[in-house]
Motif scaffolding. Structure first.
Motif, mmCIF file in Angstrom:
data_model
loop_
_atom_site.group_PDB
_atom_site.id
_atom_site.type_symbol
_atom_site.label_atom_id
_atom_site.label_comp_id
_atom_site.label_asym_id
_atom_site.label_seq_id
_atom_site.Cartn_x
_atom_site.Cartn_y
_atom_site.Cartn_z
ATOM 1 N N ALA A 1 0.864 -6.305 -5.196
ATOM 2 C CA ALA A 1 0.273 -5.057 -5.668
ATOM 3 C C ALA A 1 -0.981 -4.701 -4.878
ATOM 4 C CB ALA A 1 -0.050 -5.160 -7.156
ATOM 5 N N ASN A 2 -1.808 -5.700 -4.581
ATOM 6 C CA ASN A 2 -3.008 -5.447 -3.779
ATOM 7 C C ASN A 2 -2.659 -4.984 -2.373
ATOM 8 O OD1 ASN A 2 -4.837 -6.108 -5.808
ATOM 9 N ND2 ASN A 2 -4.836 -8.288 -5.277
ATOM 10 N N SER A 3 -1.607 -5.583 -1.800
ATOM 11 C CA SER A 3 -1.179 -5.170 -0.466
ATOM 12 C C SER A 3 -0.715 -3.724 -0.466
ATOM 13 C CB SER A 3 -0.057 -6.097 0.021
ATOM 14 O OG SER A 3 0.413 -5.682 1.283
ATOM 15 N N GLN A 4 0.117 -3.366 -1.448
ATOM 16 C CA GLN A 4 0.604 -1.992 -1.523
ATOM 17 C C GLN A 4 -0.527 -1.011 -1.827
ATOM 18 O OE1 GLN A 4 3.921 -1.652 -4.187
ATOM 19 N NE2 GLN A 4 5.194 -3.113 -3.063
ATOM 20 N N ALA A 5 -1.470 -1.432 -2.679
ATOM 21 C CA ALA A 5 -2.592 -0.558 -3.011
ATOM 22 C C ALA A 5 -3.455 -0.273 -1.779
ATOM 23 C CB ALA A 5 -3.439 -1.194 -4.114
ATOM 24 N N SER A 6 -3.659 -1.288 -0.937
ATOM 25 C CA SER A 6 -4.445 -1.081 0.281
ATOM 26 C C SER A 6 -3.777 -0.072 1.205
ATOM 27 C CB SER A 6 -4.621 -2.418 1.006
ATOM 28 O OG SER A 6 -5.327 -3.345 0.203
ATOM 29 N N SER B 1 4.294 -13.868 0.316
ATOM 30 C CA SER B 1 2.992 -13.211 0.384
ATOM 31 C C SER B 1 1.921 -14.008 -0.347
ATOM 32 C CB SER B 1 3.087 -11.804 -0.221
ATOM 33 O OG SER B 1 4.029 -11.028 0.475
ATOM 34 N N GLU C 1 0.076 -9.800 -8.296
ATOM 35 C CA GLU C 1 -1.240 -9.322 -7.875
ATOM 36 C C GLU C 1 -1.336 -9.224 -6.353
ATOM 37 O OE1 GLU C 1 -4.123 -11.882 -9.577
ATOM 38 O OE2 GLU C 1 -3.891 -11.114 -11.630
ATOM 39 N N ALA C 2 -0.782 -10.217 -5.649
ATOM 40 C CA ALA C 2 -0.875 -10.213 -4.187
ATOM 41 C C ALA C 2 -0.115 -9.037 -3.593
ATOM 42 C CB ALA C 2 -0.337 -11.531 -3.626
#
Length: 236
Positions: A106-111, A85, A103-104
């Protein structure tokens, strides 16, 4: 007169099938890897390895090989997916790479979670609007009767008989108690599902209620008979 040397022997040609292959060296290291992976069957591992599935089973038992490593394989696969990712060309072993990976992902899951929340909120608003409409119909059901009367008074040239009958039937069904009760049940089920999804999306955990004491229900029939006999002996 010089003697002639005898002719050199003609080498024998190999058999039609070629030279017989020698014994295959058993690659026990490869066999152990396949065995521990738990993907292939023992017969599939033994095929072309130079030994039998029986010997593989005996050796694995003797050396204590663990057959199923699916948990570790899944963890490694997740690690590779997370690493894929990240598009930044950094050293994979550096703390920077680890931070970028976290971070990558986590950002994907957060979106995804934020999109789920938005969908749930939108569905909840729609459900509440439908519930408000049902509330208005239940508060003044006579309004739908008036609509039916208005439709009946429309001049024939403005509306065909079939159109008038269709609208009158729709108004009658919307105002019936059975129709409103059915709508209420559907909305209640929708709200029940929405509440569960909403709590899950927002991370709201509900503590499990304490289980009631089962009492004698936890004892088997044999236990109850044994206690009865013990009590009889005590009384005697």
């Amino acid at each position: 007169m010089a003697k002639k040397s005898p002719p050199a022997p003609i080498p024998e040609s190999p058999p039609a099938g070629g030279a017989a292959p020698g014994p295959v060296a058993v690659d026990w290291e490869r066999i152990e890897i396949d065995f521990r992976a738990g993907v292939k069957s023992l017969r599939e591992i033994a095929e072309g390895s130079g030994t039998s599935h029986v010997n593989i089973s005996k050796r694995a038992k003797k050396l204590g090989w663990v057959r199923d490593l699916s948990t570790k394989i899944q963890a490694k696969a997740d690690e590779l997916v997370n690493a894929a990712s990240v598009n930044t060309p950094v050293n994979k072993a550096s703390p920077v790479a680890e931070r970028v990976t976290v971070e990558a992902v986590a950002n994907s899951q957060a979106s995804i979670r934020l999109a789920h929340r938005a969908d749930i909120d939108r569905t909840r608003r729609l459900c509440m609007r439908m519930l408000a409409e049902l509330e208005q119909q239940s508060a003044a059901p006579e309004l739908l009767g008036e609509v039916a009367e208005i439709l009946a008074s429309v001049p024939p040239e403005e509306m065909t008989k079939a159109q008038r009958a269709k609208l009158a039937d729709a108004a009658a069904r919307a105002g019936s108690l059975q129709s409103r009760s059915s709508t209420m049940r559907s909305l209640s089920e929708s709200l029940k599902s929405l509440v569960a999804l909403e709590r899950q999306a927002y991370g709201i955990k509900e503590e499990a209620a304490p289980q009631p004491d089962p009492g004698v229900a936890s004892f088997s029939t044999a236990d109850l008979f044994a206690m009865r006999d013990a009590l009889k002996k005590g009384v005697a």
